[in-house]
Design an enzyme around this catalytic site. Sequence first.
Site, mmCIF file in Angstrom:
data_model
loop_
_atom_site.group_PDB
_atom_site.id
_atom_site.type_symbol
_atom_site.label_atom_id
_atom_site.label_comp_id
_atom_site.label_asym_id
_atom_site.label_seq_id
_atom_site.Cartn_x
_atom_site.Cartn_y
_atom_site.Cartn_z
ATOM 1 N NE ARG A 133 -3.252 0.233 3.092
ATOM 2 C CZ ARG A 133 -4.462 0.719 2.792
ATOM 3 N NH1 ARG A 133 -5.249 0.046 1.981
ATOM 4 N NH2 ARG A 133 -4.884 1.858 3.311
ATOM 5 N NE ARG A 178 6.152 9.045 -4.534
ATOM 6 C CZ ARG A 178 5.429 9.393 -3.505
ATOM 7 N NH1 ARG A 178 5.981 10.002 -2.472
ATOM 8 N NH2 ARG A 178 4.155 9.137 -3.504
ATOM 9 N NE ARG A 218 -4.907 -5.964 15.297
ATOM 10 C CZ ARG A 218 -4.501 -6.260 16.520
ATOM 11 N NH1 ARG A 218 -5.027 -7.298 17.177
ATOM 12 N NH2 ARG A 218 -3.583 -5.531 17.106
ATOM 13 N NE ARG A 253 -3.277 5.568 11.939
ATOM 14 C CZ ARG A 253 -3.589 5.082 10.748
ATOM 15 N NH1 ARG A 253 -2.779 5.259 9.732
ATOM 16 N NH2 ARG A 253 -4.704 4.405 10.552
ATOM 17 C CD GLU A 293 -5.776 5.307 14.158
ATOM 18 O OE1 GLU A 293 -5.288 4.307 13.622
ATOM 19 O OE2 GLU A 293 -6.051 6.336 13.534
ATOM 20 C CE1 TYR A 321 -6.388 -1.127 5.133
ATOM 21 C CE2 TYR A 321 -4.626 -2.735 4.920
ATOM 22 C CZ TYR A 321 -5.087 -1.529 5.381
ATOM 23 O OH TYR A 321 -4.249 -0.721 6.109
ATOM 24 C CG ASP A 365 -7.651 3.067 0.952
ATOM 25 O OD1 ASP A 365 -7.710 3.016 2.191
ATOM 26 O OD2 ASP A 365 -6.601 2.886 0.310
#
Length: 366
Positions: free
Chosen positions: A171, A175, A248, A279, A299, A347, A349
Amino acid sequence: MKYDYLIVGSGLFGSVMAHELTKKGKKVKIIEKRNHIGGNVYCENIDDIAVHKYGAHIFHTNDKEVWDYVNSFVEFNRYTNSPIALSKGKVYNLPFNMNTFNQLWGVVTPLDAKNKIIEQSLELNNKTPDNLEEQAISLVGRDIFETLIKEYTEKQWGRECCDLPAFIIKRLPVRFTFDNNYFNDKYQGIPIGGYNGLITSLLSNIEVEMNVDYFDNKKYWDSIAKKVIYTGPIDKFFDYKFGALDYRSLQFEHETLNVDNFQGNAVVNYIDKKYAFTRIIEHKHFDFGKQDKTVITREYPKEYENGDEYYYPVNDSKNNQVYSKYKDLTSIDDKYLFGGRLAEYKYYDMHQVIRSALNLVKNEIK
Ligand code: FAD
Ligand code: UDP
């Protein structure tokens, strides 16, 4: 029957379905077990800050039709997600890019970074990665795996990296430019003022009843509509016939602070296991807020237990096999349609959920 469609769940999937079916002249009703609409994209206004109550939600897509679709309901800002990660007292840029490679190894050219990664992935002996650990090492090498991935991932999923599917780490872009944009997608942003405007616009002419759990009176709800669109967990719908799927869950700890800027970024990942949370989100930065106060959210990942909310499907091969048995049942009775992150056990988005809903409507209304 009073309705053509009863939709269970007012998340993005249910809301897009409701909007599109109503547009096609169908009579639709939504029931929602929470006390608000929007599912996990719901935002709450606290001290004039749009707080993403169920975790940071950044819209990103390459799908122009989906981007134009959401922009026809609300205006998006130009937010670009560029989280930072804290590991063993040091700050690193994400996703893995030249800034990260420089911070970790001191390299300055893409060639030096690539050589470092090639050298560190030799340990795999050209083996095709078949779990998250091997996939991570092949993409970015062992140093980054140990510094930025291993502990975060084990907290997030409650499983060893070698027991998790490789696709999860794919995911994240890798770069060889100095570019901290977390996504490669062409279109990105957040609705100005948060996501509630999007959901409210989608549902402007639709009957919604909240605080209703479909399973408390399934027979009745089934009796009022020709078809039922279900967006909750798939295993529950079939009464756990093939066993419970793993999910989860998360616990969110929201806190208002009397400072105007707590961490200088919307998303800061805490890699080390000594922090139980993964996070901290500082919501005002999603909207370039200038308020005197700030709201932050920690979280805490956890395994789903009875009574928790479902957040992430665990798409390892064991669960995918069980899911495929449930999937086979979904086509037996055409009264019931299934969609969204929990009913498709994917999963997804947000843009993928919208795409999936638009496709289902096309299929349904030929
Ligand atoms: P949901 O939003 O889960 O909606 C399902 C609804 O059905 C819920 O409101 C639920 O209460 C209701 N429901 C379930 N069972 C019943 C029942 N029995 N009776 C009545 N109602 C019921 N996506 C992105 O694109 N970008 C991001 O940055 C991003 N960040 C995320 C962060 C977190 C922490 C999480 C958990 C997800 C994130 N996502 C992100 C994914 C995004 O949230 C989902 O793709 C999308 O919201 C799923 O929509 P949905 O309608 O399928 O499900
Ligand atoms: N990940 C990681 N370190 C990070 C951020 C992400 O190891 O600092 C891994 C982790 O396994 C996570 C996955 O990458 O589950 C996908 O991250 P993403 O940010 O897409 O997760 P989400 O926002 O969906 O929770």
